[in-house]
Each structure stands twice: as C-alpha cells, then as structure tokens.
Design a protein around this motif. Structure first.
Motif, PDB file in Angstrom:
ATOM      1  N   MET B  70       0.826  -1.192   0.000  1.00  0.00           N
ATOM      2  CA  MET B  70       0.000   0.000   0.000  1.00  0.00           C
ATOM      3  C   MET B  70       0.874   1.262   0.000  1.00  0.00           C
ATOM      4  N   PHE B  71       1.868   1.257   0.873  1.00  0.00           N
ATOM      5  CA  PHE B  71       2.735   2.422   1.031  1.00  0.00           C
ATOM      6  C   PHE B  71       3.491   2.749  -0.272  1.00  0.00           C
ATOM      7  N   ARG B  72       4.021   1.706  -0.927  1.00  0.00           N
ATOM      8  CA  ARG B  72       4.778   1.944  -2.172  1.00  0.00           C
ATOM      9  C   ARG B  72       3.857   2.479  -3.271  1.00  0.00           C
ATOM     10  N   ALA B  73       2.636   1.990  -3.296  1.00  0.00           N
ATOM     11  CA  ALA B  73       1.697   2.480  -4.315  1.00  0.00           C
ATOM     12  C   ALA B  73       1.401   3.954  -4.065  1.00  0.00           C
ATOM     13  N   GLN B  74       1.153   4.290  -2.806  1.00  0.00           N
ATOM     14  CA  GLN B  74       0.867   5.678  -2.443  1.00  0.00           C
ATOM     15  C   GLN B  74       2.051   6.571  -2.815  1.00  0.00           C
ATOM     16  N   GLN B  75       3.249   6.100  -2.493  1.00  0.00           N
ATOM     17  CA  GLN B  75       4.438   6.902  -2.777  1.00  0.00           C
ATOM     18  C   GLN B  75       4.697   7.021  -4.268  1.00  0.00           C
ATOM     19  N   GLY B  76       4.422   5.936  -4.984  1.00  0.00           N
ATOM     20  CA  GLY B  76       4.615   5.985  -6.428  1.00  0.00           C
ATOM     21  C   GLY B  76       3.856   7.153  -7.017  1.00  0.00           C
ATOM     22  N   VAL B  77       2.638   7.337  -6.527  1.00  0.00           N
ATOM     23  CA  VAL B  77       1.799   8.412  -7.037  1.00  0.00           C
ATOM     24  C   VAL B  77       2.307   9.776  -6.553  1.00  0.00           C
ATOM     25  N   ALA B  78       2.616   9.880  -5.255  1.00  0.00           N
ATOM     26  CA  ALA B  78       2.982  11.183  -4.695  1.00  0.00           C
ATOM     27  C   ALA B  78       4.381  11.627  -5.131  1.00  0.00           C
ATOM     28  N   LEU B  79       5.335  10.697  -5.158  1.00  0.00           N
ATOM     29  CA  LEU B  79       6.699  11.080  -5.531  1.00  0.00           C
ATOM     30  C   LEU B  79       6.789  11.443  -7.005  1.00  0.00           C
ATOM     31  N   TYR B  80       5.930  10.843  -7.789  1.00  0.00           N
ATOM     32  CA  TYR B  80       5.874  11.114  -9.213  1.00  0.00           C
ATOM     33  C   TYR B  80       5.777  12.620  -9.462  1.00  0.00           C
ATOM     34  N   PHE B  81       4.868  13.257  -8.746  1.00  0.00           N
ATOM     35  CA  PHE B  81       4.693  14.700  -8.881  1.00  0.00           C
ATOM     36  C   PHE B  81       5.944  15.423  -8.381  1.00  0.00           C
ATOM     37  N   LEU B  82       6.458  14.974  -7.219  1.00  0.00           N
ATOM     38  CA  LEU B  82       7.619  15.658  -6.636  1.00  0.00           C
ATOM     39  C   LEU B  82       8.860  15.555  -7.527  1.00  0.00           C
ATOM     40  N   GLU B  83       8.999  14.436  -8.233  1.00  0.00           N
ATOM     41  CA  GLU B  83      10.132  14.312  -9.157  1.00  0.00           C
ATOM     42  C   GLU B  83      10.144  15.484 -10.140  1.00  0.00           C
ATOM     43  N   ASP B  84       8.957  15.825 -10.644  1.00  0.00           N
ATOM     44  CA  ASP B  84       8.881  16.938 -11.592  1.00  0.00           C
ATOM     45  C   ASP B  84       9.125  18.280 -10.915  1.00  0.00           C
ATOM     46  N   VAL B  85       8.750  18.377  -9.621  1.00  0.00           N
ATOM     47  CA  VAL B  85       9.049  19.600  -8.880  1.00  0.00           C
ATOM     48  C   VAL B  85      10.553  19.731  -8.718  1.00  0.00           C
ATOM     49  N   TRP B  86      11.170  18.656  -8.232  1.00  0.00           N
ATOM     50  CA  TRP B  86      12.613  18.697  -7.973  1.00  0.00           C
ATOM     51  C   TRP B  86      13.411  18.986  -9.223  1.00  0.00           C
ATOM     52  N   SER B  87      12.974  18.462 -10.363  1.00  0.00           N
ATOM     53  CA  SER B  87      13.772  18.676 -11.570  1.00  0.00           C
ATOM     54  C   SER B  87      13.299  19.914 -12.350  1.00  0.00           C
ATOM     55  N   ARG B  88      12.415  20.687 -11.750  1.00  0.00           N
ATOM     56  CA  ARG B  88      11.911  21.919 -12.381  1.00  0.00           C
ATOM     57  C   ARG B  88      11.302  21.663 -13.746  1.00  0.00           C
ATOM     58  N   ASN B  89      10.660  20.534 -13.842  1.00  0.00           N
ATOM     59  CA  ASN B  89      10.095  20.103 -15.112  1.00  0.00           C
ATOM     60  C   ASN B  89       8.582  20.328 -15.141  1.00  0.00           C
ATOM     61  N   LEU B  90       8.055  20.781 -14.000  1.00  0.00           N
ATOM     62  CA  LEU B  90       6.610  20.845 -13.811  1.00  0.00           C
ATOM     63  C   LEU B  90       5.889  21.593 -14.940  1.00  0.00           C
ATOM     64  N   LEU B  91       6.410  22.773 -15.287  1.00  0.00           N
ATOM     65  CA  LEU B  91       5.717  23.573 -16.290  1.00  0.00           C
ATOM     66  C   LEU B  91       5.810  22.954 -17.670  1.00  0.00           C
ATOM     67  N   ASN B  92       6.916  22.241 -17.941  1.00  0.00           N
ATOM     68  CA  ASN B  92       6.996  21.535 -19.220  1.00  0.00           C
ATOM     69  C   ASN B  92       5.869  20.517 -19.331  1.00  0.00           C
ATOM     70  N   VAL B  93       5.619  19.808 -18.228  1.00  0.00           N
ATOM     71  CA  VAL B  93       4.584  18.769 -18.251  1.00  0.00           C
ATOM     72  C   VAL B  93       3.197  19.390 -18.325  1.00  0.00           C
ATOM     73  N   PHE B  94       2.955  20.400 -17.485  1.00  0.00           N
ATOM     74  CA  PHE B  94       1.592  20.928 -17.432  1.00  0.00           C
ATOM     75  C   PHE B  94       1.282  21.922 -18.558  1.00  0.00           C
ATOM     76  N   LEU B 150      -5.496  -0.104  -4.678  1.00  0.00           N
ATOM     77  CA  LEU B 150      -6.494   0.945  -4.907  1.00  0.00           C
ATOM     78  C   LEU B 150      -6.397   2.005  -3.820  1.00  0.00           C
ATOM     79  N   PHE B 151      -6.296   1.531  -2.581  1.00  0.00           N
ATOM     80  CA  PHE B 151      -6.244   2.494  -1.483  1.00  0.00           C
ATOM     81  C   PHE B 151      -4.948   3.305  -1.542  1.00  0.00           C
ATOM     82  N   GLY B 152      -3.852   2.639  -1.898  1.00  0.00           N
ATOM     83  CA  GLY B 152      -2.581   3.344  -2.056  1.00  0.00           C
ATOM     84  C   GLY B 152      -2.694   4.446  -3.105  1.00  0.00           C
TER      85      GLY B 152
END
Ligand code: ATP
Ligand code: MG
Lengths: 253, 265
Positions: B70-94, B150-152
């Motif tokens: 459950m924890f890894r699934a939750q993190q997979g989703v949450a870290l995914y966004f943070l990866e783009d924050v950390w690499s300053r890629n967010l605006l390219n994606v959005f 699903l819950f993750g």
C-alpha cells in the motif's frame, strides 16, 4: 482576413490584491513574431502562463487557432510549445530520453529522425547521449529549445530564451527564431530583456508596464511615439516611472 | 485519456529508475528493514510463548509485506509529482497536452510497478528467512492485495493534491499521509484492540477491512466476503473523492498560480 493564430482580449489576472496582468490585448497573425517587453514584474510571464493554460485568467479571453483555450486546452496545446530559461528538463535523464518522452507526449511522427533534426538545428547533436543535468546553462537552454521545436509548433512561446546565453549562442538563437518562422511559418511570442533580441527578431513589440500594454507597434513606431532613440533608453525611462501614458492610442486600434 | 501520453509519462519514470538505480534502493531498503525487524520479533515471541502461540502473530510478517504494498503504491503516485518539482520540469509537463486523467493514470502505473517490485522481493525473502509463505493464502489474497493498491492510489492522489495546494513546504506529506492512518488501519492488531470511541474511524478506512479480512481468512480458511465487500466499496468511494479533490485542486492551482510557485521557490 484569416483567423489570427493568437488573439488575447482584455486579459486580467489578479493574485489576491495584486493585478499582474491588467487588460492586456494582443494579436499574433500567422508567421508573426511579437515581442513582449517590460521591466521585471510587468506581467510577461504571467501572460505567457495564461496562454499555456497553466494559470487561468481572472477575466478576458484567449483564442488560439480560432478556438477558445478555456474549452479546448489539450487540442490547442498539441499544436503549441514553449520554452523558458527557468524550467528544465529532468536532469537525471539523458538528452535523447527527455526528447523521446516529450516527443511522445506531443505525438511527434518519425520521432527518432525529428530528435536528430532538432539537435542538429541547435548545433548540439554531440550532446545526445549526455546526462541532462551535466549540461551547462547555455546548453540546457538550447535543449529546452529542442523540446520546444519537436512538434513543429504553429505557435511558439519563448520566455527569455537568451537569458543565460553567451553573445554567440544568443545570436544563434535569434537567427534560429527567424529561420523557423521563415521555414515553417511559425508564429512566435517572445519575451526578453535583451533589447538587441527584440530589435532584431520581433516584427512588432508590446511594451508592457504594470500589467498593461503601454503601446503596441514596430520598434520604430514605438520609439517615434515616445520620442526616444533606443528601446533601451525607453525601457529605463518607463521602468523608472517616466512614462505614464497607457491611455495613448495604440497604433493598432 | 490518451494511451500514448500515459506511455510517455510512464517512460519518463522508468528512465529515472534505470538511469539512477540508486533510486531503487528506497524500494528495497526500508521494506527490508521492516521485514527483518518484525520477522525476528515474531520469531522471538514465538520462541518464548511455546505451543499456544497465537496464530495471528505470525501474520505480523504478512502485515509488513502488505502494508508496504500500500505504502509503495501511495508513494509511487505522490513522488511522481515531486520528481517533476525537484527537476523543475513541472511547467513543461503541465504546458504539454496532458490531461488530468493522463497524469493520474501514469502515476497509477508507476505506483503499481513500485508495489510489484517491493512485494515480490519481500515475499521471496519472507519465505527464505522465516518460512512465511504469503502465497499460502493463495488466490484469496489477490482481491485484497488489489484493494490495497487501490487504497494506495487514492492516498497518493490525496497526498499530491495537498502538496499542490500547500506548496513545496508540504512535501513531507508524501511520506507522512499513510502513517496518519496507520494507527486506525488495523495493520498489526485487530480493530477491537482500539478504544471503542475511535473504532468507527477504523471502519471508515478500507485498510482495516483488508487487514481484518486477511487475518480472518488465514485463521479460518474461508474467504471473508463481507470484509472484501466493505474494502472494495470504501475504496471506490475514496478513489472518487480523491479524483474530485485532485481535479478541484488543479483548478485552484490555475486560479492562484500554485504550479508556477513551485518553479520559483
Ligand atoms: N503565482 C503568483 N502568486 C502571486 N503573485 C504572482 C504570482 N505570479 C506572479 N505574481 C506577481 O505578478 C507580477 C508579474 O509577475 P511576472 O512573473 O508575470 O513578471 P515578468 O514580467 O515576467 O517579470 P520578469 O521580467 O522579472 O520575468 C509580479 O508582481 C509577481 O509578484
Ligand atoms: Mg518573467
């Protein structure tokens, strides 16, 4: 008359009590290069972000390719692209991997070939296998431009594309901008603090001040209107509060 | 949702893991530590309680593995966004033609892949080290594991929404959100062990039904349909609510310019 590529009407953006963009209107026809000029905080980036759909306007409309951005964002974004000195491609991926990812997102046909083409165009073919985070500031700016050209955008938004470039690289980018307009008929919105950029590249300029368009026209028209010798001196005069003339009729209207 | 866009976004993350294998350590290291600590604790308790050792305690090892799914699934989703924050890629994606659905779907795929890696590894190690065969629960386990995923995903989506809303300072929520719930999730102990006053909280979380169900299945050898039904029903509710929350937050972020703040801060 053909539909303009971009038509922004009475655009306003308020962040709380701050009015970052205040009634901005502009039009870009096919193959036009329009410069957005203005001091720090004039609202240029905010305007660009609204045209990209990253920020929604407080009021006003944005039509791209004759379609309403608020309703057809995804379809419109497919035919646009953007590059800014302040965004980066993921540093831990290789150059080709980044281009591969964005090429797929923009559904670029014959992607492999196109990646080689854009790298060649920017003169950084030798960086293809390098790790993106290892690139110099200038090299990474060029890579951002590669990403922005991948899908042969019909409308290209460039936010300070020459900000971190040496004079030679800046010159390359200026010539490239003119070349893609020439070859692909790309319409371009271009912000820069480099007056040379603006004078050499832009057909027309929107001079922004505190979120408003002070004046729109060719460099010549603007200089004549304000009775200045160069954009640079005009820029400094405006930035220091010397011109408060937003009510003056624009050459367009 | 566009398949090719989802594929591209997933690819971006796969490149990340293959390019920098050290990222994978996080998938293996913490779960491994958990497994070792709880595994040896179980063995220790077993050796000191003799023949009447409660069967449920053996399940601690299983619980460790399942919580991690459950924890890894939750993190997979949450870290995914943070990866783009950390690499300053967010605006390219959005600023690219990526819809909310494309974005969420690709985070789910990554969440699933991360869970798969962790759970497979832990399961094999548990057999080797403690002769605890999670697969002895056989097919009965599958719908429960799927519910954990699903819950993750739902929790991951909620974490991301909160990070977008509250900005870079809220990054730690990516790790913290599941642990807010853990005391009520009946992971290591039954809902009955909680004070009556908070048991309703536990019942409102799909996790508690999943873990209760698995314990009872292990004990009685019959599928606890009721737990399964509750878990699935609640999960659908959570997913719908999380999807709504994410969509709302993205709308707010466009109004307040929240995404651009990630770039400047
Ligand atoms: N997300 C936001 N929240 C609050 N205020 C914002 C936000 N984004 C921009 N602003 C404000 O809007 C104004 C215009 O900012 P903007 O970045 O558009 O200026 P700019 O013309 O691009 O300046 P520069 O030349 O420095 O890049 C500034 O006063 C800025 O503080
Ligand atoms: Mg700017």
């Amino acid at each position: 008359m053909p539909t303009p590529v971009l038509e922004v009407t009475d655009l306003v953006k308020e962040f709380g009590s701050v009015r970052s963009v205040d009634g901005l209107s502009l039009i870009i026809e096919k193959g036009d290069i329009l410069g957005l000029l203005g001091a720090n905080g004039a609202g240029k980036t905010t305007a660009i972000n609204m045209i990209l759909g990253i920020i929604s306007p407080t009021s006003g409309t944005i039509q791209v390719f004759g379609r309403d951005l608020a309703h057809e964002r995804i379809a419109i974004l497919r035919r646009m692209n953007f590059s800014s000195t302040y965004t980066h491609l993921p540093g831990n991926l290789r150059v080709w991997q980044n281009l591969n990812v964005f090429g797929r997102i923009y559904r670029v046909p014959h992607l492999k070939r196109r990646i080689d083409e854009v790298l060649e165009l920017l003169g950084i073919a030798q960086l293809k296998n390098r790790v993106t985070g290892d690139l110099s500031a200038g090299e990474s700016t060029k890579l951002n431009l590669c990403k922005a050209l991948l899908n042969k955008p019909e409308l290209l938004l460039l936010d300070e594309p020459t900000a971190s470039l040496d004079p030679d690289a800046a010159d390359t980018v200026r010539r490239l901008t003119l070349r893609i307009r020439e070859e692909d008929g790309t319409s371009i919105l271009y912000t820069s603090h480099n007056m040379r950029d603006v004078e050499e590249v832009c057909d027309r300029v929107v001079f922004m001040h505190e979120g408003k368009a002070l004046r729109t026209g060719t460099t010549r028209e603007i200089l004549d209107h304000f009775n200045e010798q160069s954009l640079e001196s005009l820029f400094i005069r405006v930035a220091r509060g010397g011109v408060i003339e937003s009510s003056a009729p624009s050459s367009e209207s | 949702m566009t398949f090719s866009t989802v594929h591209a976004l997933v690819l971006r993350n796969l490149y990340l893991y293959t390019r920098t294998p050290v990222r994978g350590i996080e998938l293996i290291f913490w779960p491994l530590v958990d497994l070792l600590v709880w595994g040896y604790l179980t063995i220790f308790l077993q050796s000191h309680t003799g023949a009447d050792f409660p069967h449920q305690i053996t399940f601690l090892i299983g619980a460790v593995i399942l919580w991690d799914i459950m924890f890894r699934a939750q993190q997979g989703v949450a870290l995914y966004f943070l990866e783009d924050v950390w690499s300053r890629n967010l605006l390219n994606v959005f600023s690219a033609p990526v819809s909310n659905a494309d974005y969420l779907a690709s985070t789910y795929v990554i969440g699933f892949l991360r869970s798969a890696v962790t759970s497979l590894l832990l399961s094999v190690l548990a057999i080797g080290l403690y002769a605890f065969n999670i697969f002895q629960l056989d097919w009965m386990l599958l719908p429960f594991v799927f519910n954990l995923l699903l819950f993750g995903w739902a929790l991951g989506m909620i974490s991301t929404a909160l990070i977008v809303r509250w900005g870079p300072a809220a990054e730690t929520l990516a790790w913290a959100v599941p642990f807010f719930l853990q005391p009520f999730a009946a992971v290591y102990y039954p809902v009955d062990a909680l004070p009556t006053a908070v048991q309703w909280v536990a019942h409102a979380i799909p996790c508690s039904h999943i873990f209760e169900g698995m314990r009872s299945g292990l004990r009685d050898g019959v599928v606890p349909w009721e737990n399964l039904a509750w878990a699935t029903g609640l999960n659908l509710l959570y997913l719908a609510a999380a999807g709504l929350l994410f969509t709302r937050v993205m709308k707010t972020s466009r109004e307040k310019g929240l995404l651009t703040k990630f770039v400047s801060q």
